[in-house]
Motif scaffolding. Structure first.
Motif, PDB file in Angstrom:
ATOM      1  N   VAL A  30       0.831  -1.206   0.000  1.00 33.17           N
ATOM      2  CA  VAL A  30       0.000   0.000   0.000  1.00 33.17           C
ATOM      3  C   VAL A  30       0.862   1.252   0.000  1.00 33.17           C
ATOM      4  O   VAL A  30       0.634   2.198  -0.779  1.00 33.17           O
ATOM      5  CB  VAL A  30      -0.963  -0.002   1.206  1.00 33.17           C
ATOM      6  N   PHE A  31       1.880   1.288   0.841  1.00 35.17           N
ATOM      7  CA  PHE A  31       2.712   2.489   0.936  1.00 35.17           C
ATOM      8  C   PHE A  31       3.535   2.706  -0.326  1.00 35.17           C
ATOM      9  O   PHE A  31       3.706   3.849  -0.775  1.00 35.17           O
ATOM     10  CB  PHE A  31       3.614   2.395   2.168  1.00 35.17           C
ATOM     11  N   ARG A  32       4.054   1.634  -0.912  1.00 34.61           N
ATOM     12  CA  ARG A  32       4.811   1.784  -2.155  1.00 34.61           C
ATOM     13  C   ARG A  32       3.926   2.341  -3.259  1.00 34.61           C
ATOM     14  O   ARG A  32       4.331   3.241  -4.009  1.00 34.61           O
ATOM     15  CB  ARG A  32       5.403   0.443  -2.569  1.00 34.61           C
ATOM     16  N   ALA A  33       2.709   1.826  -3.348  1.00 36.60           N
ATOM     17  CA  ALA A  33       1.792   2.292  -4.390  1.00 36.60           C
ATOM     18  C   ALA A  33       1.349   3.728  -4.134  1.00 36.60           C
ATOM     19  O   ALA A  33       1.322   4.556  -5.054  1.00 36.60           O
ATOM     20  CB  ALA A  33       0.587   1.360  -4.472  1.00 36.60           C
ATOM     21  N   ALA A  34       0.999   4.040  -2.880  1.00 38.03           N
ATOM     22  CA  ALA A  34       0.512   5.379  -2.563  1.00 38.03           C
ATOM     23  C   ALA A  34       1.582   6.437  -2.826  1.00 38.03           C
ATOM     24  O   ALA A  34       1.303   7.493  -3.413  1.00 38.03           O
ATOM     25  CB  ALA A  34       0.058   5.435  -1.104  1.00 38.03           C
ATOM     26  N   GLU A  35       2.811   6.158  -2.421  1.00 38.10           N
ATOM     27  CA  GLU A  35       3.887   7.130  -2.622  1.00 38.10           C
ATOM     28  C   GLU A  35       4.163   7.350  -4.104  1.00 38.10           C
ATOM     29  O   GLU A  35       4.300   8.492  -4.568  1.00 38.10           O
ATOM     30  CB  GLU A  35       5.150   6.653  -1.916  1.00 38.10           C
ATOM     31  N   SER A  36       4.220   6.268  -4.860  1.00 44.23           N
ATOM     32  CA  SER A  36       4.512   6.370  -6.284  1.00 44.23           C
ATOM     33  C   SER A  36       3.412   7.103  -7.029  1.00 44.23           C
ATOM     34  O   SER A  36       3.666   8.012  -7.837  1.00 44.23           O
ATOM     35  CB  SER A  36       4.708   4.967  -6.858  1.00 44.23           C
ATOM     36  N   LEU A  37       2.154   6.723  -6.790  1.00 42.84           N
ATOM     37  CA  LEU A  37       1.028   7.359  -7.476  1.00 42.84           C
ATOM     38  C   LEU A  37       0.903   8.825  -7.092  1.00 42.84           C
ATOM     39  O   LEU A  37       0.574   9.675  -7.932  1.00 42.84           O
ATOM     40  CB  LEU A  37      -0.266   6.604  -7.155  1.00 42.84           C
ATOM     41  N   ARG A  38       1.172   9.128  -5.838  1.00 47.41           N
ATOM     42  CA  ARG A  38       1.116  10.522  -5.386  1.00 47.41           C
ATOM     43  C   ARG A  38       2.115  11.375  -6.155  1.00 47.41           C
ATOM     44  O   ARG A  38       1.794  12.481  -6.604  1.00 47.41           O
ATOM     45  CB  ARG A  38       1.412  10.574  -3.892  1.00 47.41           C
ATOM     46  N   GLU A  79      -3.400   4.948   7.907  1.00 41.38           N
ATOM     47  CA  GLU A  79      -2.006   5.378   8.002  1.00 41.38           C
ATOM     48  C   GLU A  79      -1.523   5.954   6.668  1.00 41.38           C
ATOM     49  O   GLU A  79      -0.824   6.969   6.636  1.00 41.38           O
ATOM     50  CB  GLU A  79      -1.131   4.209   8.432  1.00 41.38           C
ATOM     51  N   ALA A  80      -1.895   5.297   5.561  1.00 41.44           N
ATOM     52  CA  ALA A  80      -1.499   5.798   4.241  1.00 41.44           C
ATOM     53  C   ALA A  80      -2.145   7.154   3.963  1.00 41.44           C
ATOM     54  O   ALA A  80      -1.500   8.055   3.401  1.00 41.44           O
ATOM     55  CB  ALA A  80      -1.888   4.795   3.165  1.00 41.44           C
ATOM     56  N   ARG A  81      -3.387   7.289   4.348  1.00 45.00           N
ATOM     57  CA  ARG A  81      -4.099   8.563   4.138  1.00 45.00           C
ATOM     58  C   ARG A  81      -3.377   9.704   4.841  1.00 45.00           C
ATOM     59  O   ARG A  81      -3.202  10.792   4.286  1.00 45.00           O
ATOM     60  CB  ARG A  81      -5.530   8.426   4.662  1.00 45.00           C
ATOM     61  N   GLU A  82      -2.945   9.441   6.078  1.00 48.66           N
ATOM     62  CA  GLU A  82      -2.282  10.475   6.862  1.00 48.66           C
ATOM     63  C   GLU A  82      -0.854  10.713   6.388  1.00 48.66           C
ATOM     64  O   GLU A  82      -0.401  11.859   6.297  1.00 48.66           O
ATOM     65  CB  GLU A  82      -2.303  10.079   8.340  1.00 48.66           C
ATOM     66  N   GLN A  83      -0.135   9.631   6.071  1.00 53.35           N
ATOM     67  CA  GLN A  83       1.263   9.744   5.670  1.00 53.35           C
ATOM     68  C   GLN A  83       1.419  10.511   4.357  1.00 53.35           C
ATOM     69  O   GLN A  83       2.331  11.328   4.209  1.00 53.35           O
ATOM     70  CB  GLN A  83       1.871   8.347   5.530  1.00 53.35           C
ATOM     71  N   PHE A  84       0.507  10.251   3.405  1.00 53.93           N
ATOM     72  CA  PHE A  84       0.666  10.814   2.064  1.00 53.93           C
ATOM     73  C   PHE A  84      -0.350  11.912   1.740  1.00 53.93           C
ATOM     74  O   PHE A  84      -0.370  12.410   0.619  1.00 53.93           O
ATOM     75  CB  PHE A  84       0.599   9.695   1.026  1.00 53.93           C
ATOM     76  N   SER A  85      -1.166  12.269   2.719  1.00 52.78           N
ATOM     77  CA  SER A  85      -2.164  13.348   2.543  1.00 52.78           C
ATOM     78  C   SER A  85      -3.024  13.115   1.309  1.00 52.78           C
ATOM     79  O   SER A  85      -3.212  14.005   0.471  1.00 52.78           O
ATOM     80  CB  SER A  85      -1.459  14.712   2.433  1.00 52.78           C
ATOM     81  N   LEU A  86      -3.547  11.885   1.205  1.00 54.41           N
ATOM     82  CA  LEU A  86      -4.367  11.508   0.065  1.00 54.41           C
ATOM     83  C   LEU A  86      -5.775  11.116   0.514  1.00 54.41           C
ATOM     84  O   LEU A  86      -5.935  10.452   1.533  1.00 54.41           O
ATOM     85  CB  LEU A  86      -3.751  10.303  -0.661  1.00 54.41           C
TER      86      LEU A  86
END
Length: 271
Positions: A30-38, A79-86
């Motif tokens: 999830v974190f790898r995808a969220a960071e890359s897509l962001r 956690e992903a929502r908060e970490q990447f502000s998405l």
């Protein structure tokens, strides 16, 4: 770090992307995808909604993996929502799940096979979040107007409808771009799910697909006037627990985004 612009399901809002792994497999995926897509979307000034499902309840086989589960999955998504502000999106399968999921998700998604379930739609609408209703593989575009009416009557203020292919015989789907035009008569933004429209459901214990169709179908949908695009994207689709054949590798997403945005810009020039 730059952020993608805000998104909206309101009329006239900017074109947006909904993307992420099919299932919440692990925090790492999830974190790898969220960071890359962001990063991709911020670089292209493209609004992004990150998606992933805590439970793949609509499985071909009872032995198939279903994901992290509601408690763990929502914790990872939060956690992903908060970490990447998405903003994040995930499925709701049962009416009693709606309030709990709404504590984390910005968008609640009604799965395609459940698009006629009135209690589910109403529960999600009452949760006070944006609502994405996928058109069933069995449903005519005009029938989705009634799903949107159910949601609005129950209090949903921002509702979008999503095309994801129509049953074509026993083992294939066809993407009918007329659906995007017809569903807009509901007054809702329309989204095209390029990943699930490329599936080949049917025989065997897993759903197959044709990943090579995702890009051309995405271009066609944007040319037909889709307000948003839905693409499942994974760091390593070959080892995903679901929809291996219809998730885009993250490495191929920049090309897809550049091509659909070029089509979108061309369309804006002639409208």
């Amino acid at each position: 770090m730059a952020e993608p612009p805000a998104f909206s399901f309101s009329a006239g809002a900017p074109f947006f992307l909904i993307a992420g792994p099919c299932a919440i497999e692990s925090r790492d995926v999830v974190f790898r995808a969220a960071e890359s897509l962001r990063e991709m979307c911020a670089a292209r000034d493209l609004p992004l909604v990150f998606k992933s499902s805590f439970d793949k309840a609509n499985r071909t086989s009872g032995g198939s993996e279903r994901g992290a589960g509601m408690e763990k999955g929502l914790a990872i998504l939060r956690e992903a929502r908060e970490q990447f502000s998405l903003p994040v999106l995930t499925d709701v399968h049962l009416p009693q799940q709606a309030e709990t999921v709404a504590e984390v998700a910005d968008v609640l998604q009604i799965p395609a096979l459940l698009c006629r379930q009135t209690d589910l739609i109403e529960s999600c609408a009452r949760a006070g979040k944006k609502l994405l209703i996928k058109k069933g593989q069995f449903a005519a575009p005009g029938a989705m107007i009634h799903a949107a009416k159910k949601a609005r009557a129950a209090g949903a203020e921002e509702v979008a409808l999503c095309e994801r292919g129509f049953c074509f015989g026993y083992g294939d789907l066809v993407a009918d771009m007329r659906s995007l035009v017809l569903m807009r008569e509901s007054g809702c933004p329309v989204v095209f799910d390029a990943s699930h429209s490329s599936q080949k459901p049917g025989g065997g214990t897993v759903t197959g697909g044709a990943r090579g169709m995702i890009l051309p179908l995405s271009r066609a949908a944007v040319a037909a006037g889709a307000d948003g695009l839905f693409v499942e994207a994974h760091p390593d689709p070959a080892n995903a627990i679901s929809d291996k054949e219809t998730q885009m590798p993250l490495s191929e997403m920049p090309r897809l985004l550049d091509e659909v945005l070029a089509v979108r810009r061309a369309l804006e020039k002639i409208q």
